[in-house]
Write an enzyme that holds these catalytic residues in place. Structure first.
Site, mmCIF file in Angstrom:
data_model
loop_
_atom_site.group_PDB
_atom_site.id
_atom_site.type_symbol
_atom_site.label_atom_id
_atom_site.label_comp_id
_atom_site.label_asym_id
_atom_site.label_seq_id
_atom_site.Cartn_x
_atom_site.Cartn_y
_atom_site.Cartn_z
ATOM 1 N N ARG A 173 1.017 -1.563 0.026
ATOM 2 C CA ARG A 173 0.447 0.041 -0.302
ATOM 3 C C ARG A 173 0.688 0.903 0.209
ATOM 4 O O ARG A 173 0.587 2.452 -0.668
ATOM 5 C CB ARG A 173 -0.926 0.410 1.220
ATOM 6 C CG ARG A 173 -2.170 1.069 1.422
ATOM 7 C CD ARG A 173 -2.539 0.910 2.568
ATOM 8 N NE ARG A 173 -3.177 2.547 2.688
ATOM 9 C CZ ARG A 173 -4.174 2.678 2.222
ATOM 10 N NH1 ARG A 173 -4.648 2.745 0.965
ATOM 11 N NH2 ARG A 173 -5.043 5.140 2.022
ATOM 12 N N CYS A 216 -7.169 -4.188 2.032
ATOM 13 C CA CYS A 216 -6.448 -4.987 2.736
ATOM 14 C C CYS A 216 -6.756 -5.991 3.859
ATOM 15 O O CYS A 216 -8.311 -5.459 4.742
ATOM 16 C CB CYS A 216 -4.752 -4.598 3.155
ATOM 17 S SG CYS A 216 -5.203 -3.046 4.085
ATOM 18 N N ARG A 269 -9.226 0.893 3.670
ATOM 19 C CA ARG A 269 -8.464 2.019 3.376
ATOM 20 C C ARG A 269 -8.203 2.570 1.939
ATOM 21 O O ARG A 269 -7.289 2.756 1.506
ATOM 22 C CB ARG A 269 -6.694 1.327 3.453
ATOM 23 C CG ARG A 269 -6.859 0.243 4.755
ATOM 24 C CD ARG A 269 -5.604 -0.111 5.020
ATOM 25 N NE ARG A 269 -4.267 0.580 5.302
ATOM 26 C CZ ARG A 269 -2.535 0.222 5.370
ATOM 27 N NH1 ARG A 269 -3.118 -0.696 5.332
ATOM 28 N NH2 ARG A 269 -2.211 1.378 6.187
ATOM 29 N N VAL A 315 -8.299 6.047 -0.334
ATOM 30 C CA VAL A 315 -7.346 7.391 -0.965
ATOM 31 C C VAL A 315 -8.204 9.037 -0.862
ATOM 32 O O VAL A 315 -7.189 9.822 -1.478
ATOM 33 C CB VAL A 315 -6.129 6.983 -1.950
ATOM 34 C CG1 VAL A 315 -5.382 6.323 -1.527
ATOM 35 C CG2 VAL A 315 -6.608 7.179 -3.245
ATOM 36 N N VAL A 346 -8.752 3.672 14.792
ATOM 37 C CA VAL A 346 -8.212 3.901 13.769
ATOM 38 C C VAL A 346 -8.327 2.913 12.027
ATOM 39 O O VAL A 346 -9.016 3.981 10.600
ATOM 40 C CB VAL A 346 -6.343 3.617 13.394
ATOM 41 C CG1 VAL A 346 -5.822 4.573 12.273
ATOM 42 C CG2 VAL A 346 -6.405 5.465 15.034
HETATM 43 C C1 UD1 Z 1 0.255 4.321 8.000
HETATM 44 C C2 UD1 Z 1 1.262 3.147 8.679
HETATM 45 C C3 UD1 Z 1 0.495 2.158 9.518
HETATM 46 C C4 UD1 Z 1 0.096 2.537 10.332
HETATM 47 C C5 UD1 Z 1 -1.263 3.279 9.501
HETATM 48 C C6 UD1 Z 1 -1.622 4.688 10.753
HETATM 49 C C7 UD1 Z 1 2.885 3.400 6.827
HETATM 50 C C8 UD1 Z 1 3.354 2.527 5.122
HETATM 51 N N1 UD1 Z 1 1.463 2.362 7.120
HETATM 52 O O1 UD1 Z 1 -0.744 4.293 6.981
HETATM 53 O O2 UD1 Z 1 1.612 0.970 9.721
HETATM 54 O O3 UD1 Z 1 -0.858 1.782 11.087
HETATM 55 O O4 UD1 Z 1 -0.340 4.856 9.310
HETATM 56 O O5 UD1 Z 1 -0.836 5.034 11.620
HETATM 57 O O6 UD1 Z 1 3.003 4.349 7.027
HETATM 58 N N2 UD1 Z 1 -7.818 7.054 5.524
HETATM 59 C C9 UD1 Z 1 -9.435 7.531 4.583
HETATM 60 N N3 UD1 Z 1 -8.592 8.187 3.615
HETATM 61 C C10 UD1 Z 1 -7.387 8.115 3.400
HETATM 62 C C11 UD1 Z 1 -6.467 8.071 3.650
HETATM 63 C C12 UD1 Z 1 -7.093 7.480 4.707
HETATM 64 O O7 UD1 Z 1 -10.492 7.431 5.174
HETATM 65 O O8 UD1 Z 1 -7.131 9.700 2.163
HETATM 66 C C13 UD1 Z 1 -7.918 6.299 6.284
HETATM 67 C C14 UD1 Z 1 -7.860 5.196 6.945
HETATM 68 O O9 UD1 Z 1 -9.008 3.878 6.118
HETATM 69 C C15 UD1 Z 1 -7.993 4.290 7.989
HETATM 70 C C16 UD1 Z 1 -7.071 6.328 8.690
HETATM 71 O O10 UD1 Z 1 -7.819 6.428 8.280
HETATM 72 O O11 UD1 Z 1 -8.375 4.253 8.612
HETATM 73 C C17 UD1 Z 1 -5.799 6.246 9.262
HETATM 74 O O12 UD1 Z 1 -5.431 5.653 7.899
HETATM 75 P P1 UD1 Z 1 -4.090 6.268 7.431
HETATM 76 O O13 UD1 Z 1 -3.259 7.295 8.838
HETATM 77 O O14 UD1 Z 1 -3.074 7.353 6.318
HETATM 78 O O15 UD1 Z 1 -2.472 5.146 7.600
HETATM 79 P P2 UD1 Z 1 -1.781 5.175 6.596
HETATM 80 O O16 UD1 Z 1 -1.113 5.519 5.614
HETATM 81 O O17 UD1 Z 1 -2.300 3.767 5.742
#
Ligand code: UD1
Length: 462
Positions: free
Chosen positions: A114, A138, A143, A145, A353
C-alpha cells in the site's frame, strides 16, 4: 557508491497465499524467560516513504539505517520500475532518480504494498503526471485514498480514476502544482506525507491543517529538508511548506522503528523477563510506555538510547483506545492485546483507526484467551495462562501478537502466515532466539536457521 543493484524478483516466500504446507512456519515452545539486549532497526514506515521521497530529487540520495524487509524490497522494485537506480550497501541504499522514465507504477507491485501509492505525490511534482493503481483493500480494512486525491486536486492537479488507476496530471505552461490551504478531515499519515512531498516543489506556500504528527511524518520532513525543502511545523497539526524549484542530494539516516521497539518491550513484559532494548527513542513510545506502566512494568531509561524493561510480579489490566499520534498507535494494538489476555482483571481495548483490525482475536481465543467483541472494542478478561496452539497470522501486527502470545503460552504453538511478519520485522525469530526464546523457523523447502526474514531479500538488498 559501492553495492549491488537491486534486482526485481521476489520469490515464493513473499507470496500472500495462505499456507499450503509448503510455507514456512514458526514453532514456539513457550514459557522460556528472555534475557540480554536487543537492538531495534530502522523504521519501516519512515524508510518506505523516504524512499518514495527520493523521487523528488534529480540527484543521488543516500538513505541509511534502512531495515532489511520484504516491504523495503518491494518499494525498491516500484522505484526501479519507474527508472530509478538503487544500490544497497549494508544498511544504506543509494537512490538516484535522475532519469525517471515511467510515470505509471505497476499494478502487481502497488497491490502488494500500500505504501507504494505514496509515489503519486513526488511523481506528480517531478513529472507533472502520475498514474498509480489504487492500492485496494487489505486485511485490516478498505483503506481509501480520498484524502490524498482531494489534497492533490486542491493543489491544481486533475485527478480521475479509470479502471482502478488514479491518473493525476497538471496542465498549464509550467505544469507545476500550486500551493494551497488544505484541511484534512482525518490526520491520515499517508495523505499528510503525499501532500507534503508534493508541496515541496509546488509554486507558493501550502498549509496542511489537521496534519498527522507521527514520528515517521517528521522523519520524512527532515529528509525533505535535508534535500533543501522548506517545511515548518513537522510534528504539529499544522504544516507550512514553501515550494522550491529544485531539491538536491542528501545523506539521511532513518529513525529507529518504534513499533519494533514496542514489540520487544511487550515480549519482555509478557514473559516477565528483564530486557534491554537498544536504539529506541522513548519519546516516540510515550503512550505505549504509559500503558505498560499501568500494567505494572517498569521502564528505566539508560544511556545511549537504551531502556531497561523490568516487569512486576503480576501484569494488571488496563484500558486502551488506539488514536492518531501522540495517542496509542494502532500498530501496537494487537501485540498489546496479547499481554492483556494474561493481565489480572478486565481490559477494554478499542480500535478506532482501522475498521477491521481485530482478526488476531479469534487466534488468541484459540490459545485460551477470554475475549468478547462489542463492536470495535475487545473486552478482555485476564486468564491465568495461555496454551500453545496452531494459529495463523492474518496481517503484520497480528503476526507479532501471536509470536508474543506464544512466548508466554504453555506448550508448543505453530504460527502460519510468516509472509506477513517478514514484511515488517527484520528476523524477529532470530532476535527472539538470541534473547533465549525457544523459537524455530521451519521451512518445508528445507532451509533451517539462521534464516533471514526473507531469503530473496537477503540476496537482493544486503
Ligand atoms: C500508516 C502506516 C500504518 C499505520 C497507519 C496509522 C505506513 C506505510 N503505514 O498507514 O502502519 O497503521 O499509518 O498509524 O506508513 N483514510 C481515509 N482516506 C485516506 C487515507 C486514510 O479514510 O485518503 C483512513 C484509513 O482508511 C484509516 C485512517 O484513515 O482508517 C488512517 O489511515 P492512514 O493514517 O492514512 O494510514 P496509512 O498512511 O495507510
Amino acid at each position: 557508491m559501492e553495492g549491488r543493484p537491486i534486482t526485481l524478483t521476489l520469490g515464493s516466500s513473499n507470496s500472500s497465499a495462505a499456507s499450503d504446507g509448503n510455507q514456512p512456519i514458526l514453532k514456539v515452545v513457550g514459557r522460556s524467560s528472555l534475557q540480554g539486549q536487543v537492538t531495534v532497526g530502522g523504521a519501516k514506515n519512515a524508510a518506505l516513504v523516504v524512499m518514495a521521497g527520493a523521487l523528488l530529487c534529480p540527484e543521488e540520495c543516500r538513505i541509511r539505517n534502512v531495515p532489511s524487509l520484504v516491504d523495503v524490497a518491494r518499494m525498491g522494485q516500484v522505484l526501479s520500475a519507474l527508472g530509478v537506480k538503487l544500490e544497497r550497501d549494508g544498511d544504506a541504499i543509494a537512490i538516484n532518480a535522475r532519469d525517471i522514465n515511467q510515470s505509471q507504477a505497476p499494478y502487481e507491485l502497488v497491490s502488494q504494498l500500500r505504501a507504494s501509492f505514496f509515489v503519486i505525490g513526488p511523481l506528480l511534482a517531478r513529472l507533472g503526471i502520475a498514474k498509480v493503481p489504487l492500492p485496494g483493500g487489505c486485511a485490516i480494512g478498505a483503506r481509501p485514498v480520498d484524502l490524498h486525491v482531494q489534497g492533490l486536486r486542491a493543489m491544481g492537479a486533475h485527478v480521475h480514476i479509470d479502471h482502478g488507476i488514479v491518473h493525476a496530471y497538471l496542465t498549464g505552461s509550467d505544469r507545476r502544482l500550486k500551493g494551497a490551504k488544505i484541511y484534512l478531515d482525518y490526520p491520515s499519515v499517508g495523505a499528510t506525507e503525499t501532500l507534503m512531498m508534493a508541496a515541496t516543489l509546488a509554486d507558493g506556500e501550502t498549509i496542511i491543517d489537521n496534519a498527522a504528527q507521527e514520528p515517521e511524518v517528521v522523519d520524512l520532513a527532515n529528509f525533505c529538508r535535508a534535500m533543501g525543502a522548506k517545511i515548518k511545523g513537522a510534528g504539529t497539526k499544522k504544516l507550512v511548506i514553501s515550494g522550491v524549484d529544485r531539491l538536491h542530494s542528501a545523506d539521511y539516516s532513518i529513525i529507529p522503528d518504534r513499533i519494533e521497539a514496542g514489540t520487544f518491550l511487550l515480549a519482555a513484559a509478557i514473559t516477565r523477563s528483564e530486557l534491554s532494548v537498544a536504539s529506541i527513542i522513548p519519546d516516540h513510545l510515550t503512550a505505549v510506555i504509559a500503558k505498560l506502566r499501568k500494567t505494572g512494568v517498569k521502564i528505566v531509561p539508560e544511556e545511549n538510547n537504551t531502556v531497561r524493561v523490568i516487569p512486576g510480579p503480576q501484569s494488571l489490566a488496563t484500558d486502551i483506545e488506539t488514536l492518531p499520534y501522540p495517542g496509542f498507535p494502532t500498530d501496537m494494538q494487537a501485540p498489546f492485546m496479547s499481554l492483556l489476555t494474561l493481565s489480572e482483571g478486565n481490559s477494554l481495548l478499542t480500535e478506532t483507526v482501522f475498521e477491521n483490525r481485530l482478526h488476531h482475536v479469534a487466534e488468541l481465543i484459540r490459545m485460551g484467551a477470554d475475549i468478547r467483541m462489542k463492536g470495535n472494542t475487545a473486552v478482555i478478561r485476564g486468564v491465568a495462562f495461555l496454551s500453545g496452539a496452531p494459529v495463523k497470522a492474518t496481517d503484520l501486527r497480528a503476526g507479532a501478537a501471536l509470536a508474543i502470545a506464544a512466548l508466554a503460552a504453555e506448550g508448543e504453538s505453530t504460527i502460519e502466515g510468516l509472509q506477513h511478519i517478514d514484511r515488517g520485522y527484520d528476523r524477529l525469530d532470530v532476535k527472539l532466539k538470541q534473547l533465549g526464546a525457544n523459537i524455530e523457523r521451519i521451512d518445508p523447502q528445507g532451509e533451517t536457521e539462521p534464516t533471514p526474514a526473507c531469503k530473496d531479500e537477503s540476496i537482493l538488498l544486503k
